[in-house]
Design a protein around this motif. Structure first.
Motif, PDB file in Angstrom:
ATOM      1  N   VAL A   1       0.818  -1.208   0.000  1.00  0.00           N
ATOM      2  CA  VAL A   1       0.000   0.000   0.000  1.00  0.00           C
ATOM      3  C   VAL A   1       0.857   1.266   0.000  1.00  0.00           C
ATOM      4  O   VAL A   1       0.409   2.323  -0.462  1.00  0.00           O
ATOM      5  N   TRP A   2       2.106   1.186   0.465  1.00  0.00           N
ATOM      6  CA  TRP A   2       3.008   2.338   0.428  1.00  0.00           C
ATOM      7  C   TRP A   2       3.136   2.871  -0.992  1.00  0.00           C
ATOM      8  O   TRP A   2       3.163   4.088  -1.212  1.00  0.00           O
ATOM      9  N   PHE A   3       3.214   1.959  -1.970  1.00  0.00           N
ATOM     10  CA  PHE A   3       3.350   2.394  -3.358  1.00  0.00           C
ATOM     11  C   PHE A   3       2.077   3.069  -3.861  1.00  0.00           C
ATOM     12  O   PHE A   3       2.136   3.961  -4.711  1.00  0.00           O
ATOM     13  N   ALA A   4       0.912   2.641  -3.349  1.00  0.00           N
ATOM     14  CA  ALA A   4      -0.337   3.305  -3.737  1.00  0.00           C
ATOM     15  C   ALA A   4      -0.343   4.745  -3.232  1.00  0.00           C
ATOM     16  O   ALA A   4      -0.770   5.661  -3.941  1.00  0.00           O
ATOM     17  N   TYR A   5       0.128   4.947  -1.990  1.00  0.00           N
ATOM     18  CA  TYR A   5       0.231   6.311  -1.470  1.00  0.00           C
ATOM     19  C   TYR A   5       1.179   7.143  -2.334  1.00  0.00           C
ATOM     20  O   TYR A   5       0.874   8.291  -2.698  1.00  0.00           O
ATOM     21  N   ARG A   6       2.326   6.566  -2.651  1.00  0.00           N
ATOM     22  CA  ARG A   6       3.310   7.307  -3.444  1.00  0.00           C
ATOM     23  C   ARG A   6       2.774   7.616  -4.841  1.00  0.00           C
ATOM     24  O   ARG A   6       3.053   8.676  -5.413  1.00  0.00           O
ATOM     25  N   GLU A   7       2.007   6.692  -5.388  1.00  0.00           N
ATOM     26  CA  GLU A   7       1.512   6.882  -6.749  1.00  0.00           C
ATOM     27  C   GLU A   7       0.580   8.083  -6.858  1.00  0.00           C
ATOM     28  O   GLU A   7       0.493   8.710  -7.917  1.00  0.00           O
ATOM     29  N   VAL A   8      -0.130   8.422  -5.777  1.00  0.00           N
ATOM     30  CA  VAL A   8      -0.959   9.628  -5.810  1.00  0.00           C
ATOM     31  C   VAL A   8      -0.082  10.840  -6.106  1.00  0.00           C
ATOM     32  O   VAL A   8      -0.400  11.671  -6.974  1.00  0.00           O
ATOM     33  N   PHE A   9       1.047  10.962  -5.410  1.00  0.00           N
ATOM     34  CA  PHE A   9       1.976  12.062  -5.680  1.00  0.00           C
ATOM     35  C   PHE A   9       2.491  12.001  -7.113  1.00  0.00           C
ATOM     36  O   PHE A   9       2.614  13.033  -7.789  1.00  0.00           O
ATOM     37  N   GLU A  10       2.823  10.787  -7.562  1.00  0.00           N
ATOM     38  CA  GLU A  10       3.344  10.630  -8.916  1.00  0.00           C
ATOM     39  C   GLU A  10       2.336  11.111  -9.955  1.00  0.00           C
ATOM     40  O   GLU A  10       2.694  11.843 -10.899  1.00  0.00           O
ATOM     41  N   ARG A  11       1.074  10.697  -9.791  1.00  0.00           N
ATOM     42  CA  ARG A  11       0.050  11.049 -10.772  1.00  0.00           C
ATOM     43  C   ARG A  11      -0.220  12.545 -10.801  1.00  0.00           C
ATOM     44  O   ARG A  11      -0.678  13.093 -11.807  1.00  0.00           O
ATOM     45  N   LEU A  12       0.062  13.235  -9.685  1.00  0.00           N
ATOM     46  CA  LEU A  12      -0.142  14.675  -9.611  1.00  0.00           C
ATOM     47  C   LEU A  12       1.122  15.464  -9.940  1.00  0.00           C
ATOM     48  O   LEU A  12       1.126  16.691  -9.883  1.00  0.00           O
ATOM     49  N   GLY A  13       2.202  14.757 -10.278  1.00  0.00           N
ATOM     50  CA  GLY A  13       3.456  15.429 -10.593  1.00  0.00           C
ATOM     51  C   GLY A  13       4.137  16.027  -9.383  1.00  0.00           C
ATOM     52  O   GLY A  13       4.860  17.028  -9.496  1.00  0.00           O
ATOM     53  N   LEU A  14       3.933  15.402  -8.197  1.00  0.00           N
ATOM     54  CA  LEU A  14       4.466  15.948  -6.945  1.00  0.00           C
ATOM     55  C   LEU A  14       5.456  14.994  -6.265  1.00  0.00           C
ATOM     56  O   LEU A  14       5.676  15.099  -5.066  1.00  0.00           O
ATOM     57  N   ALA A  15       6.033  14.086  -7.019  1.00  0.00           N
ATOM     58  CA  ALA A  15       6.853  13.041  -6.403  1.00  0.00           C
ATOM     59  C   ALA A  15       8.340  13.347  -6.391  1.00  0.00           C
ATOM     60  O   ALA A  15       9.138  12.484  -6.016  1.00  0.00           O
ATOM     61  N   ALA A  16       8.734  14.550  -6.788  1.00  0.00           N
ATOM     62  CA  ALA A  16      10.156  14.893  -6.804  1.00  0.00           C
ATOM     63  C   ALA A  16      10.760  14.739  -5.412  1.00  0.00           C
ATOM     64  O   ALA A  16      10.231  15.260  -4.425  1.00  0.00           O
ATOM     65  N   ASN A  17      11.869  13.986  -5.344  1.00  0.00           N
ATOM     66  CA  ASN A  17      12.642  13.798  -4.104  1.00  0.00           C
ATOM     67  C   ASN A  17      11.897  13.020  -3.022  1.00  0.00           C
ATOM     68  O   ASN A  17      12.296  13.042  -1.856  1.00  0.00           O
ATOM     69  N   LEU A  18      10.813  12.313  -3.386  1.00  0.00           N
ATOM     70  CA  LEU A  18      10.189  11.406  -2.425  1.00  0.00           C
ATOM     71  C   LEU A  18      10.968  10.097  -2.400  1.00  0.00           C
ATOM     72  O   LEU A  18      11.637   9.741  -3.369  1.00  0.00           O
ATOM     73  N   PRO A  19      10.906   9.335  -1.295  1.00  0.00           N
ATOM     74  CA  PRO A  19      11.612   8.045  -1.238  1.00  0.00           C
ATOM     75  C   PRO A  19      11.170   7.132  -2.369  1.00  0.00           C
ATOM     76  O   PRO A  19       9.998   7.130  -2.765  1.00  0.00           O
ATOM     77  N   GLU A  20      12.097   6.343  -2.875  1.00  0.00           N
ATOM     78  CA  GLU A  20      11.790   5.385  -3.939  1.00  0.00           C
ATOM     79  C   GLU A  20      11.395   4.030  -3.381  1.00  0.00           C
ATOM     80  O   GLU A  20      10.691   3.267  -4.044  1.00  0.00           O
ATOM     81  N   ARG A  21      11.853   3.739  -2.162  1.00  0.00           N
ATOM     82  CA  ARG A  21      11.587   2.438  -1.551  1.00  0.00           C
ATOM     83  C   ARG A  21      10.787   2.618  -0.275  1.00  0.00           C
ATOM     84  O   ARG A  21      10.947   3.625   0.442  1.00  0.00           O
ATOM     85  N   PRO A  22       9.931   1.635   0.058  1.00  0.00           N
ATOM     86  CA  PRO A  22       9.082   1.762   1.253  1.00  0.00           C
ATOM     87  C   PRO A  22       9.894   1.950   2.530  1.00  0.00           C
ATOM     88  O   PRO A  22      10.898   1.262   2.752  1.00  0.00           O
ATOM     89  N   CYS A  23       9.443   2.859   3.357  1.00  0.00           N
ATOM     90  CA  CYS A  23      10.096   3.118   4.640  1.00  0.00           C
ATOM     91  C   CYS A  23       9.093   3.805   5.558  1.00  0.00           C
ATOM     92  O   CYS A  23       8.152   4.449   5.099  1.00  0.00           O
ATOM     93  N   TYR A  24       9.299   3.641   6.852  1.00  0.00           N
ATOM     94  CA  TYR A  24       8.405   4.222   7.842  1.00  0.00           C
ATOM     95  C   TYR A  24       8.709   5.700   8.097  1.00  0.00           C
ATOM     96  O   TYR A  24       9.780   6.217   7.768  1.00  0.00           O
ATOM     97  N   MET A  25       7.765   6.346   8.742  1.00  0.00           N
ATOM     98  CA  MET A  25       7.952   7.711   9.241  1.00  0.00           C
ATOM     99  C   MET A  25       9.123   7.749  10.216  1.00  0.00           C
ATOM    100  O   MET A  25       9.338   6.818  10.996  1.00  0.00           O
ATOM    101  N   ARG A  26       9.894   8.825  10.164  1.00  0.00           N
ATOM    102  CA  ARG A  26      10.955   9.040  11.154  1.00  0.00           C
ATOM    103  C   ARG A  26      10.338   9.629  12.413  1.00  0.00           C
ATOM    104  O   ARG A  26       9.648  10.643  12.355  1.00  0.00           O
ATOM    105  N   LEU A  27      10.602   8.997  13.548  1.00  0.00           N
ATOM    106  CA  LEU A  27      10.029   9.441  14.810  1.00  0.00           C
ATOM    107  C   LEU A  27      11.133   9.930  15.745  1.00  0.00           C
ATOM    108  O   LEU A  27      11.997   9.138  16.138  1.00  0.00           O
ATOM    109  N   PRO A  28      11.135  11.199  16.128  1.00  0.00           N
ATOM    110  CA  PRO A  28      12.111  11.688  17.107  1.00  0.00           C
ATOM    111  C   PRO A  28      11.673  11.304  18.518  1.00  0.00           C
ATOM    112  O   PRO A  28      11.299  12.143  19.333  1.00  0.00           O
ATOM    113  N   VAL A  29      11.710  10.019  18.822  1.00  0.00           N
ATOM    114  CA  VAL A  29      11.079   9.501  20.031  1.00  0.00           C
ATOM    115  C   VAL A  29      11.683  10.078  21.296  1.00  0.00           C
ATOM    116  O   VAL A  29      10.970  10.508  22.198  1.00  0.00           O
ATOM    117  N   SER A  30      13.012  10.118  21.397  1.00  0.00           N
ATOM    118  CA  SER A  30      13.632  10.574  22.648  1.00  0.00           C
ATOM    119  C   SER A  30      13.285  12.022  22.940  1.00  0.00           C
ATOM    120  O   SER A  30      13.119  12.415  24.094  1.00  0.00           O
TER     121      SER A  30
END
Length: 358
Positions: free
Chosen positions: A145-174
């Motif tokens: 499903v990560w690729f489906a989310y990314r594809e929305v940006f792609e279809r709108l021409g907004l995918a410049a500099n987005l990650p190419e491979r699935p990865c989680y949100m960065r959390l500044p937990v500490s």
């Protein structure tokens, strides 16, 4: 790129947020580089977790819990304040990345100059365009499903500099919850050495995702017999009921699990995940949060499609038993009493844990 963008993503599912989160973060950074104003609409229940992860982003919070629990006048007021905040932004472009009824409704009501949906199955009333992005029948390399989310940006021409491979949100937990303070609080609740703990999450939002409670009970017993500390987590009545059943079945044992249901905020839970030995749970939001937090462990899949929803962290591994399924089975209609879940034995899970992390 347009100058004012509203990205409407008020999903109620924590796992979906963790999966889409790095895309949101990367898109926000791209907007900042290009002097584009960005508004993100997110579920208010995740504010404490998401605000530190999205610095410098204008955020509007969808008051889902207030709409469910408040009396009608208060609920209408909360809803209207959310809609008004979105409209005041005066977006040039508004769009959702989730196939979600609330996201589409808020997009339609945003008064953005250009309003885009991503699902033909939902009403296009109030939208200028629908850019359909399917979740099923996708190429195997882009099934998640990560690729489906990314594809929305792609279809709108907004995918410049987005990650190419699935990865989680960065959390500044500490930075969010303070490890030292949390460790002291955990000790006061009976968790003295988190690094020796195995965390179990036995609940889920859907019954068809739940490994039998008796299996969690037996896994806890096996872990306690090995000298491991066991911590039960969760939030809400379903998780509390499941945890009570596990504790009831372990009465008389020399050592007992510690039940932390409804006792930790999401930032605190994310911080806990960074300290523990391993995590085991159903296909659920907390397991994706564990993956985003850097925890190790196992997520148990039943009839849910692991190709769409598997963890994005190599340290959280999937365990399933789909060979037990009847070809006619569906998530909510099972012809074998969810043998796919029942057939994953506690000993099998323990063996995988021992080989990986214990």
């Amino acid at each position: 790129m347009v100058q004012r963008v509203a990205l409407v993503n008020p999903t109620k599912f924590l796992g979906n947020l963790m999966i889409a989160g790095r895309l949101l973060q990367s898109f926000a950074q791209e907007c900042q580089r290009n002097d584009v104003e960005l508004l993100l609409v997110l579920d208010l229940r995740y504010r404490a977790l998401l605000e530190p992860a999205l610095p410098g982003v204008r955020l509007v919070w969808y008051p889902r819990d207030a709409l469910v629990s408040a009396r009608r006048p208060e609920a209408w007021k909360a809803w209207w304040l959310c809609v008004r905040a979105i409209r005041r932004f005066r977006a040039d472009l508004a769009f959702p990345i989730e196939d979600d009824s609330v996201a589409h409704q808020l997009t339609r009501l945003s008064r953005a100059r250009h309003r885009i949906g991503n699902s033909k199955a939902r009403s296009s009333l109030g939208l200028h365009e629908v850019v359909p992005v399917p979740r099923s029948d996708r190429q195997i390399q882009r099934r998640h499903v990560w690729f489906a989310y990314r594809e929305v940006f792609e279809r709108l021409g907004l995918a410049a500099n987005l990650p190419e491979r699935p990865c989680y949100m960065r959390l500044p937990v500490s930075a969010m919850s303070g490890s030292k303070a949390l460790l002291e609080r955990l000790a006061s609740m009976g968790v003295h050495t988190p690094s020796q703990c195995v965390v179990l999450h036995a609940g889920a939002t859907k019954r068809y995702k739940m490994w039998p409670v008796t299996h969690f009970m037996e896994l806890a017993r096996l872990l306690l017999a090995q000298g491991r500390d066991v911590v039960l987590i969760g939030a809400g009545e379903v998780d509390a009921c499941v945890n009570r059943s596990i504790l009831s079945g372990l009465q008389g044992q020399a050592r007992q699990p510690v039940d932390l249901v409804d006792r930790l905020s999401l930032p605190e839970l994310a911080c806990l995940f960074r300290h523990v030995r391993a995590v085991v749970g159903n296909d659920s939001g907390p397991m994706h949060l564990a993956g985003a937090s850097g925890a190790a462990g196992l997520v148990i899949f039943g009839p849910t499609d692991g190709g769409l929803w598997h963890p994005l962290s190599e340290s959280i591994r999937m365990i399933d038993n789909h060979d037990a399924c009847d070809p006619r089975c569906r998530r909510r209609t099972c012809y074998r009493e969810y043998a796919c879940l029942r057939g994953i034995t506690p000993q099998r899970v323990l063996d995988r844990l021992v080989r990986g992390w214990l």
